[in-house]
Design a protein around this motif. Structure first.
Motif, PDB file in Angstrom:
ATOM      1  N   ARG A 141      79.690  11.068  48.591  1.00  0.00           N
ATOM      2  CA  ARG A 141      80.664  11.565  48.127  1.00  0.00           C
ATOM      3  C   ARG A 141      81.140  10.740  46.697  1.00  0.00           C
ATOM      4  NH1 ARG A 141      85.458  10.662  52.824  1.00  0.00           N
ATOM      5  NH2 ARG A 141      85.597  12.960  53.623  1.00  0.00           N
ATOM      6  N   LEU A 142      80.515   9.753  46.387  1.00  0.00           N
ATOM      7  CA  LEU A 142      80.543   9.259  44.945  1.00  0.00           C
ATOM      8  C   LEU A 142      79.661  10.155  44.100  1.00  0.00           C
ATOM      9  CD1 LEU A 142      80.631   5.573  45.712  1.00  0.00           C
ATOM     10  CD2 LEU A 142      82.329   6.795  44.256  1.00  0.00           C
ATOM     11  N   ASP A 143      78.240  10.457  44.558  1.00  0.00           N
ATOM     12  CA  ASP A 143      77.284  11.505  44.017  1.00  0.00           C
ATOM     13  C   ASP A 143      77.975  12.562  43.641  1.00  0.00           C
ATOM     14  OD1 ASP A 143      75.809   9.006  44.117  1.00  0.00           O
ATOM     15  OD2 ASP A 143      74.650   9.741  45.702  1.00  0.00           O
ATOM     16  N   ALA A 144      78.327  13.299  44.673  1.00  0.00           N
ATOM     17  CA  ALA A 144      79.150  14.506  44.295  1.00  0.00           C
ATOM     18  C   ALA A 144      80.147  14.458  43.431  1.00  0.00           C
ATOM     19  CB  ALA A 144      79.671  15.212  45.591  1.00  0.00           C
ATOM     20  N   ALA A 145      80.995  13.459  43.518  1.00  0.00           N
ATOM     21  CA  ALA A 145      82.040  13.200  42.315  1.00  0.00           C
ATOM     22  C   ALA A 145      81.521  13.111  40.995  1.00  0.00           C
ATOM     23  CB  ALA A 145      82.976  12.046  42.768  1.00  0.00           C
ATOM     24  N   TYR A 146      80.311  12.419  40.847  1.00  0.00           N
ATOM     25  CA  TYR A 146      79.643  12.167  39.507  1.00  0.00           C
ATOM     26  C   TYR A 146      79.064  13.403  38.822  1.00  0.00           C
ATOM     27  CZ  TYR A 146      76.605  10.082  35.974  1.00  0.00           C
ATOM     28  OH  TYR A 146      75.974   9.775  34.787  1.00  0.00           O
ATOM     29  N   ALA A 147      78.693  14.319  39.820  1.00  0.00           N
ATOM     30  CA  ALA A 147      77.999  15.389  39.417  1.00  0.00           C
ATOM     31  C   ALA A 147      78.992  16.519  38.950  1.00  0.00           C
ATOM     32  CB  ALA A 147      77.165  16.146  40.616  1.00  0.00           C
TER      33      ALA A 147
ATOM     34  N   LEU B 264      70.691   6.169  39.693  1.00  0.00           N
ATOM     35  CA  LEU B 264      71.815   6.772  40.466  1.00  0.00           C
ATOM     36  C   LEU B 264      72.464   7.915  39.778  1.00  0.00           C
ATOM     37  CD1 LEU B 264      73.050   4.075  42.840  1.00  0.00           C
ATOM     38  CD2 LEU B 264      71.065   5.560  43.443  1.00  0.00           C
ATOM     39  N   ALA B 265      72.814   7.544  38.567  1.00  0.00           N
ATOM     40  CA  ALA B 265      73.614   8.757  37.806  1.00  0.00           C
ATOM     41  C   ALA B 265      72.665   9.777  37.530  1.00  0.00           C
ATOM     42  CB  ALA B 265      74.026   7.930  36.699  1.00  0.00           C
ATOM     43  N   THR B 266      71.366   9.751  37.136  1.00  0.00           N
ATOM     44  CA  THR B 266      70.455  10.911  36.833  1.00  0.00           C
ATOM     45  C   THR B 266      70.563  11.785  38.107  1.00  0.00           C
ATOM     46  OG1 THR B 266      69.348   9.423  35.310  1.00  0.00           O
ATOM     47  CG2 THR B 266      68.111  11.406  36.169  1.00  0.00           C
ATOM     48  N   ILE B 267      69.893  10.991  39.294  1.00  0.00           N
ATOM     49  CA  ILE B 267      69.912  11.651  40.741  1.00  0.00           C
ATOM     50  C   ILE B 267      71.021  12.734  40.710  1.00  0.00           C
ATOM     51  CG2 ILE B 267      69.675  11.354  43.250  1.00  0.00           C
ATOM     52  CD1 ILE B 267      68.403   8.468  42.388  1.00  0.00           C
ATOM     53  N   ALA B 268      72.280  11.997  40.821  1.00  0.00           N
ATOM     54  CA  ALA B 268      73.657  12.696  41.046  1.00  0.00           C
ATOM     55  C   ALA B 268      73.909  13.654  40.122  1.00  0.00           C
ATOM     56  CB  ALA B 268      74.910  11.939  40.751  1.00  0.00           C
TER      57      ALA B 268
END
Length: 342
Positions: free
Chosen positions: A263-269, A71-75
């Protein structure tokens, strides 16, 4: 028309630097490690790449390797594409978002880059194509094809494989009008091959349900920072009942879960983008609807397995994320000092 060919190869790299080089080359897609557990195991690989009409065409060879896309790589990658692998030699065996997938010579494997996977590959050869999600969506709608393998014994698979091989071979020699015709033919063959394949899992059953889900997802992506974003706002915006909205998103864990994850994915990116390093974690969290830092931290760790400040520190000096609008071209060109014209 002659298209520039980008040549990437570990053969041009000092042996002690090859692992990190190949990991950086493949990082937008996955974390790559040697399959061998030997202490001095080295990653080896070559790529010949062209970019055409939003597609990236590649021919690649490699030794035995392990790939992991979490999921981190995706984000962080920001890619909204499908990967199409034509297995020329070797095999793929892995877990594609909890599905066991095996693909051998002559078969074609589809990978959704918005979904996690991990797999191992034998030393082999692939023809690879990246296709923007919008192009696949026109063919399949909301159908799930992550990990779909087209059987080499099926006539349509053989036809599609032969066409892709031929397309790769001459893509740098076609005129502009021939490019358009070739891409249209490829779309038609992909449509036939995918529509006749055994389904893995369907999206919402009705056409209206598929259309609603696509429109709501597009709206969510564009309004992640809107504080009022939630089921009530979406019900009013799209004039649907709560029950219908939840039913359309039930396969994805519910509408509230979808909003939270995006939202979490956008925050990670944003946190791992070195260009935005000056933005504090608390500011990023609040921007994406998480005013409570304790809750944000717990949710972040649960999704990515690392705390927000640790993720930010890890990529402080990393290369900037690739420009997805440039369809990977800028990323690959950075690893090929001398593009070649065919």
């Amino acid at each position: 028309m002659t298209l520039a060919e980008t040549l990437i190869s570990t053969d041009t790299i000092e042996p002690s630097l090859r692992n990190e080089y190949w990991r950086e080359v493949t990082r937008p897609f996955c974390d790559t490690t040697p399959l061998s557990t030997a202490e001095r195991a080295t990653l080896e690989g070559t790529m010949r790449i062209r970019h055409l009409g939003g597609l990236t065409l590649g021919a690649t060879t490699f030794n035995a390797q392990h790939y992991k896309r979490d999921l981190a790589t995706i984000a962080r990658s920001g890619l909204d594409h499908f990967l199409v692998h034509v297995v020329v030699a070797g095999s793929i065996h892995g877990d594609f978002d909890k599905r066991d997938v095996v693909a051998g010579p002559g078969e074609i494997c589809f990978i959704d880059l918005a979904r996690p996977y991990q797999c191992q590959v034998d030393a082999g050869e692939r023809l690879v194509m990246t296709i923007p999600r919008a192009s696949i969506g026109k063919i399949l709608g909301a159908r799930d094809i992550h990990g779909l393998v087209l059987d080499a014994r099926k006539p349509m698979t053989s036809l599609l494989k032969d066409y892709l091989c031929g397309f790769h071979a001459v893509s740098g020699q076609l005129s502009a009008s021939e490019d358009v015709a070739a891409l249209e033919a490829l779309t038609a063959l992909l449509s036939a091959g995918l529509m006749n394949a055994e389904p893995i899992q369907q999206g919402p059953e009705s056409v209206l349900g598929q259309a609603l889900r696509a429109r709501v997802l597009e709206y969510i992506e564009c309004h992640l920072a809107q504080r009022e974003l939630g089921p009530d706002l979406l019900m009013k915006r799209f004039r649907v009942s709560r029950a219908h909205l939840y039913r359309v998103f039930s396969e994805l864990g519910g509408i509230a879960s979808v909003i939270k994850s995006k939202r979490l994915d956008a925050a990670y990116a944003r946190l791992v983008d070195p260009r935005l390093a000056r933005h504090p974690v608390s500011q990023v969290a609040a921007h994406f609807g998480f005013p409570d830092m304790a809750r944000f931290r717990r949710a972040f760790i649960a999704r990515f397995g690392v705390a927000p400040d640790e993720a930010k520190a890890r990529y402080r000096h990393a290369a900037s994320p690739i420009d997805s609008n440039n369809a990977l071209a800028s990323h690959f060109s950075a690893y090929s000092p001398v593009p070649r014209a065919k």
